[in-house]
Design a protein around this motif. Structure first.
Motif, short mmCIF file in Angstrom:
data_model
loop_
_atom_site.label_atom_id
_atom_site.label_comp_id
_atom_site.label_asym_id
_atom_site.label_seq_id
_atom_site.Cartn_x
_atom_site.Cartn_y
_atom_site.Cartn_z
N LEU A 227 0.84 -1.20 0.00
CA LEU A 227 0.00 0.00 0.00
C LEU A 227 0.87 1.25 0.00
CD1 LEU A 227 -2.79 -1.08 2.52
CD2 LEU A 227 -2.95 -0.93 0.02
N LEU A 228 1.97 1.22 0.75
CA LEU A 228 2.88 2.36 0.79
C LEU A 228 3.49 2.63 -0.59
CD1 LEU A 228 4.31 4.44 2.67
CD2 LEU A 228 6.14 2.73 2.95
N THR A 229 3.97 1.58 -1.26
CA THR A 229 4.56 1.78 -2.59
C THR A 229 3.50 2.22 -3.60
OG1 THR A 229 4.30 -0.59 -3.12
CG2 THR A 229 6.41 0.12 -2.18
N GLY A 230 2.29 1.68 -3.47
CA GLY A 230 1.22 2.06 -4.39
C GLY A 230 0.87 3.53 -4.27
N ILE A 231 0.78 4.03 -3.04
CA ILE A 231 0.52 5.46 -2.84
C ILE A 231 1.64 6.29 -3.44
CG2 ILE A 231 0.32 7.25 -1.08
CD1 ILE A 231 -1.04 5.13 0.70
N GLY A 232 2.87 5.82 -3.29
CA GLY A 232 4.01 6.52 -3.87
C GLY A 232 3.94 6.61 -5.38
N VAL A 233 3.55 5.50 -6.02
CA VAL A 233 3.42 5.50 -7.48
C VAL A 233 2.31 6.45 -7.93
CG1 VAL A 233 2.79 4.09 -9.48
CG2 VAL A 233 4.34 3.17 -7.75
N GLY A 234 1.17 6.43 -7.24
CA GLY A 234 0.06 7.31 -7.61
C GLY A 234 0.39 8.77 -7.47
N MET A 235 1.30 9.10 -6.55
CA MET A 235 1.71 10.49 -6.35
C MET A 235 2.89 10.88 -7.23
SD MET A 235 1.43 10.86 -2.19
CE MET A 235 1.92 12.58 -2.24
N SER A 236 3.45 9.93 -7.98
CA SER A 236 4.66 10.21 -8.76
C SER A 236 4.41 10.17 -10.26
CB SER A 236 5.77 9.21 -8.39
OG SER A 236 6.09 9.29 -7.04
#
Length: 472
Positions: free
Chosen positions: A365-374
């Motif tokens: 979930l942490l990496t997914g949020i990072g991808v969505g914000m990048s």
């Protein structure tokens, strides 16, 4: 048909076309272990070319395809690309060898090269300038949704029928989008008289990226001083020089030098390339870890990797709104920090004993949020100062940067992991995640160079330059 229904149909059709193209980014990764079982004589190096042949050809053709679309018509190019992609997907499913599958993937990449830049260009043409960042975020959200359902959908198909169905799923979606698009899409193009794009430069991009990938993949087994490996590494900068020289002499170069003079475009594409290197390496590393270390089936592995892209899809639109309000730099920087932290936690926290809820899920979930914000805000940043008549070419350049990152990420991951003994597999996967952590740190450095505030959203460069025939 009224204006609103036609706009809604245009949005739906272009997003359907983008959906099938983005679906391939994750659904094929989940099929690699099943392909290895179907082709027992093929090594991981061989199977990596099923992924990289697509990425290399896609990267080489995206920019000339975008420029061709601007000249010949975005509707025509979109529909041709969609038809080619759909037929090639069927060919992939019917392939009886790794060689035939790789060849079909090359054709599929040709279709994607026409499909991706034109789908975004047609979508942006339906939105006023002030809402273009939101349109790009919507486009990115669809890509994230496609990536999200890809692993689980691929796992279901593989569990029921085999890897062939990860390609067959594209066929009905492609046929429906093609039928509706033929009836509803409106043609747009640049003014007549523009020159043909530089095909020599496009070939140079493909040869350069392919040579680098070839050298990295074969360097460990053949020896880093082997003549063919050294020749491949020498060919890469030579091809880069060809692209630069053609850019200064050709009237329609593969990469327009005038675009590079736009800070938002240049910096965002560098950041996209670096971030994508770590992102695509992580996609494959996660699948290999779940199937080879935790012993998950394709279905279970597909479900396990799905939370990350689902989180990215949910975050993409809010991230676009934040970027509109506060600028791209803080949003993208925060996203790269979150993604990099997740990769570091994969390497240091996840053990060889399955622990999905306590270890894997929160990190995903942490990496997914990072991808969505990048990734979606980086695409919006790359296009923020580009005139509307260069949308297809500019979006193609951004997609090319991501695809080159994909080739580098997958290639380096294959080199780092190699074919270790079962007892050494967890350490090999940790090396892969350590690599993605480092690349994401470099992406953060690039993101910090973005403009502190959002560029004008009306499509006019801040400098007041105009782009005409590759000259500013």
């Amino acid at each position: 048909m009224g204006r609103t229904p036609r706009r809604a149909t245009t949005v739906a059709v272009t997003l359907m076309g983008a959906f099938v193209a983005f679906l391939d980014a994750t659904i094929v990764n989940i099929a690699v272990p099943d392909m290895a079982a179907s082709f027992p004589g093929a090594s991981l190096d061989d199977l990596s070319w099923v992924l990289n042949a697509y990425n290399i050809v896609f990267a080489a053709l995206l920019m000339p395809a975008g420029r061709l679309a601007d000249r010949w018509g975005r509707r025509r190019s979109f529909l041709c690309g969609l038809a080619l992609f759909t037929l090639a997907s069927l060919g992939c499913a019917l392939s009886g060898s790794v060689g035939l599958l790789t060849a079909a993937r090359v054709v599929q990449a040709m279709g994607s090269a026409l499909l991706v830049p034109t789908s975004l260009a047609l979508l942006l043409a339906t939105y006023p300038g002030a809402r273009r960042a939101r349109a790009v975020s919507l486009y990115g959200a669809v890509g994230a949704v496609a990536s999200g359902v890809g692993p689980s959908l691929g796992g279901v198909f593989i569990d029921l029928s085999g890897w062939e169905w990860v390609f067959l799923v594209n066929v009905p979606v492609g046929v429906i989008a093609l039928a509706v698009g033929l009836c509803t899409l409106t043609e747009t193009r640049e003014p007549a008289g523009r020159p043909l794009p530089d095909l020599i430069g496009a070939v140079a991009v493909g040869v350069g990226v392919g040579a680098l990938s070839f050298g990295l993949v074969n360097g460990e087994s053949w020896g880093w001083t082997h003549g063919a490996v050294l020749a491949a590494f020498a060919l890469t900068p030579a091809m880069a020089l060809v692209v630069v020289c053609r850019g200064s002499t050709h009237r329609a170069p593969v990469l327009d030098p005038a675009l590079l003079r736009l800070r938002s475009f240049a910096v965002a594409n560098v950041a996209s390339l670096i971030f994508s290197t770590g992102f695509f390496a992580t996609l494959l590393c996660n699948v290999l870890f779940l199937t080879d270390v935790w012993g998950y089936s394709a279905l279970r592995a597909g479900l396990a990797v799905s939370p990350a892209p689902v989180a990215a899809a949910l975050v993409a639109l809010p991230a676009g709104r934040l970027a509109e309000r506060f600028g791209y730099r803080p949003v993208v920087s925060a996203g790269t920090v979150l993604f990099g932290a997740g990769c570091a936690l994969y390497a240091t926290t996840v053990g060889s004993t399955p622990a999905f809820l306590s270890e894997w899920l929160p990190i995903s979930l942490l990496t997914g949020i990072g991808v969505g914000m990048s990734l979606p805000p980086l695409t919006a940043a790359a296009l923020s100062g580009v005139p509307s008549d260069h949308y297809a070419a500019a979006s193609a350049a951004n997609s090319t940067a991501r695809q080159i990152g994909a080739v580098l990420g997958i290639t380096v991951l294959v080199v780092l992991t190699g074919t270790p003994a079962p007892s050494a597999l967890p350490a090999a996967m940790d090396d892969g995640w350590a690599f993605t952590t480092v690349t994401t740190a470099l992406a953060l450095v690039a993101a910090l160079a973005l403009a502190p505030v959002t560029d004008p959203a009306d499509g006019a460069p801040r400098t007041g330059r105009t782009l005409t025939d590759g000259r500013a």
